[in-house]
Design a protein around this motif. Structure first.
Motif, PDB file in Angstrom:
ATOM      1  N   ARG A 231     -15.817   9.517   5.415  1.00 37.73           N
ATOM      2  CA  ARG A 231     -14.674   8.624   5.492  1.00 37.73           C
ATOM      3  C   ARG A 231     -15.495   7.387   6.195  1.00 37.73           C
ATOM      4  N   ALA A 232     -15.722   6.266   5.308  1.00 39.30           N
ATOM      5  CA  ALA A 232     -16.315   5.012   5.638  1.00 39.30           C
ATOM      6  C   ALA A 232     -15.416   3.916   5.712  1.00 39.30           C
ATOM      7  N   VAL A 233     -15.465   3.333   6.849  1.00 39.02           N
ATOM      8  CA  VAL A 233     -14.888   1.881   7.168  1.00 39.02           C
ATOM      9  C   VAL A 233     -15.431   0.859   6.511  1.00 39.02           C
ATOM     10  N   GLU A 234     -14.705   0.032   5.843  1.00 39.46           N
ATOM     11  CA  GLU A 234     -15.206  -0.812   5.244  1.00 39.46           C
ATOM     12  C   GLU A 234     -14.711  -2.329   5.823  1.00 39.46           C
ATOM     13  N   LEU A 235     -13.625  -2.299   6.724  1.00 40.93           N
ATOM     14  CA  LEU A 235     -13.145  -3.443   7.509  1.00 40.93           C
ATOM     15  C   LEU A 235     -12.023  -2.791   8.361  1.00 40.93           C
ATOM     16  N   TYR A 236     -11.849  -3.745   9.286  1.00 39.36           N
ATOM     17  CA  TYR A 236     -11.029  -3.341  10.418  1.00 39.36           C
ATOM     18  C   TYR A 236     -10.329  -4.271  11.254  1.00 39.36           C
ATOM     19  N   ASP A 237      -9.382  -4.350  11.998  1.00 43.82           N
ATOM     20  CA  ASP A 237      -8.965  -5.316  13.145  1.00 43.82           C
ATOM     21  C   ASP A 237      -8.178  -4.689  14.091  1.00 43.82           C
ATOM     22  N   ILE A 238      -8.121  -5.324  15.419  1.00 47.25           N
ATOM     23  CA  ILE A 238      -7.352  -4.672  16.577  1.00 47.25           C
ATOM     24  C   ILE A 238      -6.038  -5.695  17.054  1.00 47.25           C
ATOM     25  N   SER A 239      -4.988  -4.923  17.456  1.00 48.70           N
ATOM     26  CA  SER A 239      -4.124  -5.790  17.941  1.00 48.70           C
ATOM     27  C   SER A 239      -3.285  -4.966  18.995  1.00 48.70           C
ATOM     28  N   GLY A 240      -3.240  -5.526  20.115  1.00 49.69           N
ATOM     29  CA  GLY A 240      -2.852  -4.822  21.464  1.00 49.69           C
ATOM     30  C   GLY A 240      -3.511  -3.446  21.472  1.00 49.69           C
ATOM     31  N   ASN A 241      -2.629  -2.145  21.301  1.00 50.14           N
ATOM     32  CA  ASN A 241      -3.352  -1.053  21.423  1.00 50.14           C
ATOM     33  C   ASN A 241      -3.734  -0.146  20.371  1.00 50.14           C
ATOM     34  N   LYS A 242      -3.551  -0.936  19.085  1.00 47.13           N
ATOM     35  CA  LYS A 242      -3.901  -0.350  17.885  1.00 47.13           C
ATOM     36  C   LYS A 242      -5.215  -0.857  17.045  1.00 47.13           C
ATOM     37  N   ILE A 243      -5.898   0.093  16.355  1.00 48.34           N
ATOM     38  CA  ILE A 243      -6.731  -0.500  15.184  1.00 48.34           C
ATOM     39  C   ILE A 243      -6.315  -0.149  13.861  1.00 48.34           C
ATOM     40  N   ILE A 244      -6.424  -1.078  13.203  1.00 50.62           N
ATOM     41  CA  ILE A 244      -6.224  -0.946  11.633  1.00 50.62           C
ATOM     42  C   ILE A 244      -7.487  -0.784  10.842  1.00 50.62           C
ATOM     43  N   GLY A 245      -7.792  -0.153   9.784  1.00 52.17           N
ATOM     44  CA  GLY A 245      -8.691  -0.043   8.915  1.00 52.17           C
ATOM     45  C   GLY A 245      -8.436   0.352   7.730  1.00 52.17           C
ATOM     46  N   ALA A 246      -9.377  -0.200   6.785  1.00 53.83           N
ATOM     47  CA  ALA A 246      -9.349   0.094   5.389  1.00 53.83           C
ATOM     48  C   ALA A 246     -10.753   1.027   5.006  1.00 53.83           C
ATOM     49  N   PHE A 247     -10.519   2.029   4.690  1.00 52.80           N
ATOM     50  CA  PHE A 247     -11.484   3.278   4.661  1.00 52.80           C
ATOM     51  C   PHE A 247     -11.454   3.670   2.828  1.00 52.80           C
ATOM     52  N   VAL A 248     -12.873   4.006   2.721  1.00 55.70           N
ATOM     53  CA  VAL A 248     -13.117   4.583   1.295  1.00 55.70           C
ATOM     54  C   VAL A 248     -14.032   5.802   1.526  1.00 55.70           C
ATOM     55  N   SER A 249     -14.185   6.702   0.369  1.00 56.35           N
ATOM     56  CA  SER A 249     -15.001   7.862   0.270  1.00 56.35           C
ATOM     57  C   SER A 249     -16.365   7.371  -0.001  1.00 56.35           C
ATOM     58  N   GLU A 250     -17.161   7.712   0.805  1.00 56.94           N
ATOM     59  CA  GLU A 250     -18.612   7.134   0.873  1.00 56.94           C
ATOM     60  C   GLU A 250     -19.412   7.764  -0.396  1.00 56.94           C
ATOM     61  N   GLU A 251     -18.981   9.005  -0.999  1.00 59.92           N
ATOM     62  CA  GLU A 251     -19.523   9.698  -2.141  1.00 59.92           C
ATOM     63  C   GLU A 251     -18.915   8.984  -3.433  1.00 59.92           C
ATOM     64  N   GLU A 252     -17.449   8.659  -3.333  1.00 54.41           N
ATOM     65  CA  GLU A 252     -17.004   8.058  -4.558  1.00 54.41           C
ATOM     66  C   GLU A 252     -17.468   6.487  -4.405  1.00 54.41           C
ATOM     67  N   ASN A 253     -17.579   5.747  -3.518  1.00 53.95           N
ATOM     68  CA  ASN A 253     -18.040   4.492  -3.373  1.00 53.95           C
ATOM     69  C   ASN A 253     -19.551   4.277  -4.112  1.00 53.95           C
ATOM     70  N   THR A 254     -20.411   5.121  -3.796  1.00 56.30           N
ATOM     71  CA  THR A 254     -21.695   5.424  -4.006  1.00 56.30           C
ATOM     72  C   THR A 254     -21.874   5.482  -5.520  1.00 56.30           C
ATOM     73  N   ALA A 255     -21.100   6.617  -5.913  1.00 55.34           N
ATOM     74  CA  ALA A 255     -20.983   6.931  -7.403  1.00 55.34           C
ATOM     75  C   ALA A 255     -20.598   5.693  -8.414  1.00 55.34           C
ATOM     76  N   ARG A 256     -19.476   4.918  -7.942  1.00 54.06           N
ATOM     77  CA  ARG A 256     -19.204   3.861  -8.784  1.00 54.06           C
ATOM     78  C   ARG A 256     -20.302   2.700  -8.680  1.00 54.06           C
ATOM     79  N   TRP A 257     -20.949   2.515  -7.689  1.00 47.45           N
ATOM     80  CA  TRP A 257     -22.119   1.503  -7.725  1.00 47.45           C
ATOM     81  C   TRP A 257     -23.170   1.814  -8.693  1.00 47.45           C
ATOM     82  N   VAL A 258     -23.492   3.300  -8.746  1.00 42.98           N
ATOM     83  CA  VAL A 258     -24.488   3.668  -9.659  1.00 42.98           C
ATOM     84  C   VAL A 258     -24.014   3.591 -10.897  1.00 42.98           C
ATOM     85  N   ALA A 259     -22.811   3.877 -11.201  1.00 44.29           N
ATOM     86  CA  ALA A 259     -22.313   3.718 -12.603  1.00 44.29           C
ATOM     87  C   ALA A 259     -22.382   2.247 -13.172  1.00 44.29           C
ATOM     88  N   ALA A 260     -21.965   1.279 -12.141  1.00 41.81           N
ATOM     89  CA  ALA A 260     -21.886  -0.283 -12.586  1.00 41.81           C
ATOM     90  C   ALA A 260     -23.521  -0.528 -12.774  1.00 41.81           C
TER      91      ALA A 260
END
Length: 359
Positions: free
Chosen positions: A170-199
């Motif tokens: 589980r890889a974090v691509e981007l995140y932010d913080i507000s108050g006592n919380k963190i929000i993040g957008a995560f992707v599968s590193e394996e799937e992400n690598t595979a799509r770049w190889v295919a591209a």
């Protein structure tokens, strides 16, 4: 669009575990402040830029008062920065010589900058979690953590922890913080690598991937899924002032084509389209060509405006030390009357590498 890959520093592979060395940091407040550094209650945009002379800068912009302060300049690499809640400290990441990116802390009152971290792992996208500027988060990657993770740096205790280490894929691509919380957008590193190889194999057609939006506590506990969104790229994520929604910038989000800006409610998980390249094209906006690549957007304090990066109308491409690209400016989108207004353009042609806001 970019025609060449910028390769002055490599940001995705580092070779050692974190070792933090904190310089002496002065947190005392000056009794007397000049008018150029006076703290105010207006929202302030922090704009990180890379210009056509191959130099990077960070600018603070009070949009309401139309006051601009150049906080960092003449750096050699792309920068990312954020302002503390009390508006006294700027955390930014930069790289010196052949070393990796480290976190630096600028005291805006005395204009002195201190190196916070000193390691071979590398730090990107710093964000504060406290008003006083004592806790800084960053995005890291290295052999001990082969996918990007979020690190928490305690400036006073001189230590750090890495969050979400049990999920190796589980890889974090981007995140932010507000108050006592963190929000993040995560992707599968394996799937992400595979799509770049295919591209790369089929000539550069990159497929969508599932971005999972998680929220968690500041120590990484209670990490829970908010929703999932398919997109080719997600470039920015930013909490709104009340912490109940986030602003997202991405490419080919859902069924849309091209760049777009979206608002996601964290209470009912509703994803609302704010502005897309197609909407701009249909409206024939006279000042804005498109949102373009490197989509960054934040919500105003009164929740009436979206500040975002965009490409001006009828501009020629510029050579940014090896990158052929359009310049970027900051625009304001009125959520009420849908009017778009340009609010900032750097003194030289520039790409915007990061956009954050402090309320």
């Amino acid at each position: 669009m970019y025609k060449f890959v910028f390769n002055c520093k490599k940001t995705t592979c580092f070779t050692a575990i974190i070792f933090l060395s904190v310089s002496v940091i002065l947190f005392g407040c000056q009794k007397e402040e000049d008018k150029n550094t006076r703290i105010n209650n207006n929202e302030e945009l922090i704009i990180s830029l890379y210009d056509n002379e191959g130099k990077s800068s960070i600018v603070g912009l009070d949009v309401e008062e139309n006051v601009e302060k150049e906080l960092v300049n003449n750096e050699e690499v792309w920068l990312h920065g954020a302002l503390s809640g009390n508006k006294q400290y700027l955390a930014y990441t930069s790289a010196k010589g052949d070393g990796p990116w480290d976190i630096y802390l600028l005291d805006i009152h005395n204009k002195k900058s201190y190196q916070v971290t000193n390691d071979t792992l590398g730090q990107l996208h710093p964000r504060f979690s406290d008003r006083e500027g004592k806790i800084i988060y960053s995005e890291i990657i290295g052999p001990s953590f082969p996918v990007s993770k979020i690190a928490k740096v305690d400036v006073q205790k001189k230590d750090s922890i890495v969050l979400d280490t049990e999920q190796a894929d589980r890889a974090v691509e981007l995140y932010d913080i507000s108050g006592n919380k963190i929000i993040g957008a995560f992707v599968s590193e394996e799937e992400n690598t595979a799509r770049w190889v295919a591209a790369n194999e089929d000539g550069g057609t990159l497929e969508q991937i599932l971005y999972s939006i998680y929220e968690m506590n500041l120590d990484g506990s209670d990490m829970h899924l908010i929703t999932s969104v398919k997109a080719i790229n997600m470039d920015s994520i930013a909490y709104g002032p009340d912490g109940n929604s986030i602003i997202l910038g991405g490419e080919n989000v859902g069924e849309d084509e091209g760049s777009g800006i979206y608002q996601l409610s964290l209470t009912d998980q509703t994803l609302t389209t704010i502005l897309t390249d197609q909407m701009i094209k249909e409206n024939r906006n006279p000042i804005l060509s498109e949102i373009g690549q490197r989509r960054s957007a934040v919500l105003s304090k009164n929740q009436r405006f979206i500040y975002f990066t965009g490409i001006p109308k009828n501009v020629d491409e510029v050579n940014f030390a090896g990158i052929i690209s359009n310049i970027r400016c900051i625009y304001r989108y009125d959520l009420g009357n849908h009017e778009i207004k340009k609010v900032y353009e750097y003194k030289r042609p520039a790409i915007i590498t990061d956009l954050t806001v402090t309320y």
